[in-house]
Design an enzyme around this catalytic site. Structure first.
Site, PDB file in Angstrom:
ATOM      1  N   LYS A 119       0.851  -1.186   0.000  1.00 28.49           N
ATOM      2  CA  LYS A 119       0.000   0.000   0.000  1.00 28.49           C
ATOM      3  C   LYS A 119       0.884   1.231   0.000  1.00 28.49           C
ATOM      4  O   LYS A 119       1.637   1.484   0.940  1.00 28.49           O
ATOM      5  CB  LYS A 119      -0.888  -0.018   1.230  1.00 28.49           C
ATOM      6  CG  LYS A 119      -1.714   1.246   1.323  1.00 28.49           C
ATOM      7  CD  LYS A 119      -2.880   1.072   2.234  1.00 28.49           C
ATOM      8  CE  LYS A 119      -3.688   2.347   2.268  1.00 28.49           C
ATOM      9  NZ  LYS A 119      -4.813   2.238   3.158  1.00 28.49           N
ATOM     10  N   LYS A 158      -1.940  -1.577  -4.114  1.00 23.92           N
ATOM     11  CA  LYS A 158      -2.784  -0.387  -4.106  1.00 23.92           C
ATOM     12  C   LYS A 158      -1.970   0.887  -4.066  1.00 23.92           C
ATOM     13  O   LYS A 158      -1.072   0.968  -3.235  1.00 23.92           O
ATOM     14  CB  LYS A 158      -3.648  -0.490  -2.853  1.00 23.92           C
ATOM     15  CG  LYS A 158      -4.496   0.672  -2.563  1.00 23.92           C
ATOM     16  CD  LYS A 158      -5.288   0.388  -1.332  1.00 23.92           C
ATOM     17  CE  LYS A 158      -5.954   1.663  -0.918  1.00 23.92           C
ATOM     18  NZ  LYS A 158      -6.371   1.641   0.431  1.00 23.92           N
ATOM     19  N   ARG A 160     -11.298   9.348   0.943  1.00 24.17           N
ATOM     20  CA  ARG A 160     -11.347  10.016   2.249  1.00 24.17           C
ATOM     21  C   ARG A 160     -12.579  10.900   2.352  1.00 24.17           C
ATOM     22  O   ARG A 160     -13.134  11.075   3.438  1.00 24.17           O
ATOM     23  CB  ARG A 160     -10.043  10.788   2.486  1.00 24.17           C
ATOM     24  CG  ARG A 160      -8.874   9.810   2.652  1.00 24.17           C
ATOM     25  CD  ARG A 160      -7.537  10.494   2.850  1.00 24.17           C
ATOM     26  NE  ARG A 160      -6.460   9.498   2.760  1.00 24.17           N
ATOM     27  CZ  ARG A 160      -5.195   9.786   2.552  1.00 24.17           C
ATOM     28  NH1 ARG A 160      -4.812  11.042   2.427  1.00 24.17           N
ATOM     29  NH2 ARG A 160      -4.291   8.820   2.486  1.00 24.17           N
TER      30      ARG A 160
HETATM   31  C1  PBG Z   1      -7.822   3.062   4.922  1.00 22.70           C
HETATM   32  C2  PBG Z   1      -8.002   2.910   3.452  1.00 22.70           C
HETATM   33  C3  PBG Z   1      -7.764   3.861   2.434  1.00 22.70           C
HETATM   34  C4  PBG Z   1      -8.218   3.281   1.255  1.00 22.70           C
HETATM   35  C5  PBG Z   1      -8.677   1.994   1.552  1.00 22.70           C
HETATM   36  N1  PBG Z   1      -8.526   1.779   2.906  1.00 22.70           N
HETATM   37  C6  PBG Z   1      -7.261   5.257   2.502  1.00 22.70           C
HETATM   38  C7  PBG Z   1      -5.978   5.601   3.106  1.00 22.70           C
HETATM   39  O1  PBG Z   1      -5.119   4.760   3.394  1.00 22.70           O
HETATM   40  O2  PBG Z   1      -5.784   6.794   3.350  1.00 22.70           O
HETATM   41  C8  PBG Z   1      -8.223   3.961  -0.085  1.00 22.70           C
HETATM   42  C9  PBG Z   1      -9.111   3.365  -1.136  1.00 22.70           C
HETATM   43  C10 PBG Z   1      -9.395   4.232  -2.306  1.00 22.70           C
HETATM   44  O3  PBG Z   1      -8.801   5.309  -2.500  1.00 22.70           O
HETATM   45  O4  PBG Z   1     -10.273   3.836  -3.091  1.00 22.70           O
HETATM   46  N2  PBG Z   1      -6.652   2.668   5.481  1.00 22.70           N
END
Ligand code: PBG
Length: 328
Positions: free
Chosen positions: A197, A251, A207
């Site tokens: 990630k 991701k 968000r």
């Molecule tokens: C939370 C999380 C996030 C996403 C999925 N789980 C955001 C972040 O890490 O700030 C993002 C998913 C998306 O942008 O579609 N930890």
């Protein structure tokens, strides 16, 4: 010209293009993300994500019925926590009657094993500062956070989640969660680790979706990966696999196709690509404004498969299936 090999021969008929296509996409490749909100009979627009909504737990039937009808095998849930339930340590994450746990029970009751339920493990929907963990002296505390994540996971699994997807990037969380699951007799619960990630600007619309946007922005670079790195991602993936992860999430998806492909080559494990919110909104707006033809979606989705992903989390899931897969 006399040529023994003409690469274009295979491309000279529609039938031979179709017959020898190397990768295919089907409805069962998609995971549908769903945003949740408190209340009754809610279906709210999300400003930065055209055509994506937040649903209250009692109002999910139409959406999930439609997902199942279209052949989708799993959903992944994200709660928008009311502002007054957030605090600095994300206590609401450990409330067995919080929005996510309530929703899991509701969905399980209605659908049992008809569709897989994946839940995100991290504290960001529950903290006032929007970080994925507990913040002390401006730094996210690893070990203290992991303890909370373990409890959060157990509550979600007890509520009926089939797959736990830790997206927090704390060290040791897969190990601790796997241990807790084994000890509590949740032996077949799957762990989908968001191992790769990246700290990314492409999460902005998400968000907005869960209501964790901070006016001054938010810097997650002390736990999420640096976009310049691939070795670091592979080390993270290797560690999480040893610690008991069953599948790996990469991701964002589009900007990290090389990581998907390296992971496939090196570990040969099930990989999930996350076609994240920023990618969604960018593409959706481009199509809406007629800058692109919607056929670019085909090119985008197949790129995940070509790179080596087994499944794709995408806000386009239903739209894609309805447009491109159902009418043949
Ligand atoms: C939370 C999380 C996030 C996403 C999925 N789980 C955001 C972040 O890490 O700030 C993002 C998913 C998306 O942008 O579609 N930890």
């Amino acid at each position: 010209m006399l040529l023994l090999k003409r690469q274009r021969r295979l491309r000279s008929n529609k039938w031979s293009i179709n017959l020898f296509r190397e990768n295919n996409i089907s409805a069962s490749d998609f995971i549908l993300p769903i945003f949740l909100t408190d209340g009754k009979n809610q279906k709210q627009e999300i400003k930065s994500m055209p055509n994506v909504h937040r649903y209250s737990p009692d109002n999910l039937k139409q959406l999930i019925d439609n997902a199942i009808k279209n052949g989708i095998q799993a959903i992944i849930l994200f709660p928008q926590t009311p502002q007054d339930k957030k605090d600095a340590v994300g206590s609401e994450a450990l409330n067995e009657n919080n929005l996510i746990n309530k929703s899991i029970r509701e969905i399980k009751k209605g659908y049992n094993k008809e569709i897989g339920i994946i839940t995100d493990v991290a504290l960001d929907p529950y903290t006032t500062h929007g970080h994925d963990g507990i913040l002390k002296d401006n730094s996210v505390q690893n070990d203290e956070t992991v303890e909370k994540l373990v409890q959060q996971s157990l509550l979600q699994v007890t509520s009926g989640a089939d797959v736990i997807a830790p997206s927090d990037m704390m060290d040791g969380r897969i190990f601790s969660i796997r241990n807790a699951l084994e000890k509590n007799n949740f032996k077949n619960t799957l762990i989908l680790s968001y191992a790769a990630k990246y700290a990314s600007g492409f999460y902005g619309p998400f968000r907005d979706g869960v209501g964790s946007t901070q006016k001054e922005g938010i810097d997650k670079s002390s736990y999420q990966l640096d976009s310049a790195n691939s070795d670091d991602a592979l080390r993270q993936i290797e560690g999480d696999l040893k610690d008991g992860a069953d599948m790996i999430m990469i991701k964002p998806g589009l900007t990290y196709l090389d990581i998907i492909s390296q992971t496939k080559d090196k570990y040969n494990v099930p990989i999930v690509a996350y076609n994240v919110s920023g990618e969604y909104s960018m593409i959706k707006n481009g199509i809406k404004n007629k800058i692109f033809n919607e056929n670019i979606l085909k090119e985008i989705m197949i790129s995940f498969k070509r790179a080596g992903a087994s499944a794709i989390v995408s806000y386009f899931a239903i739209e894609y299936i309805e447009k491109f897969l159902n009418q043949k």
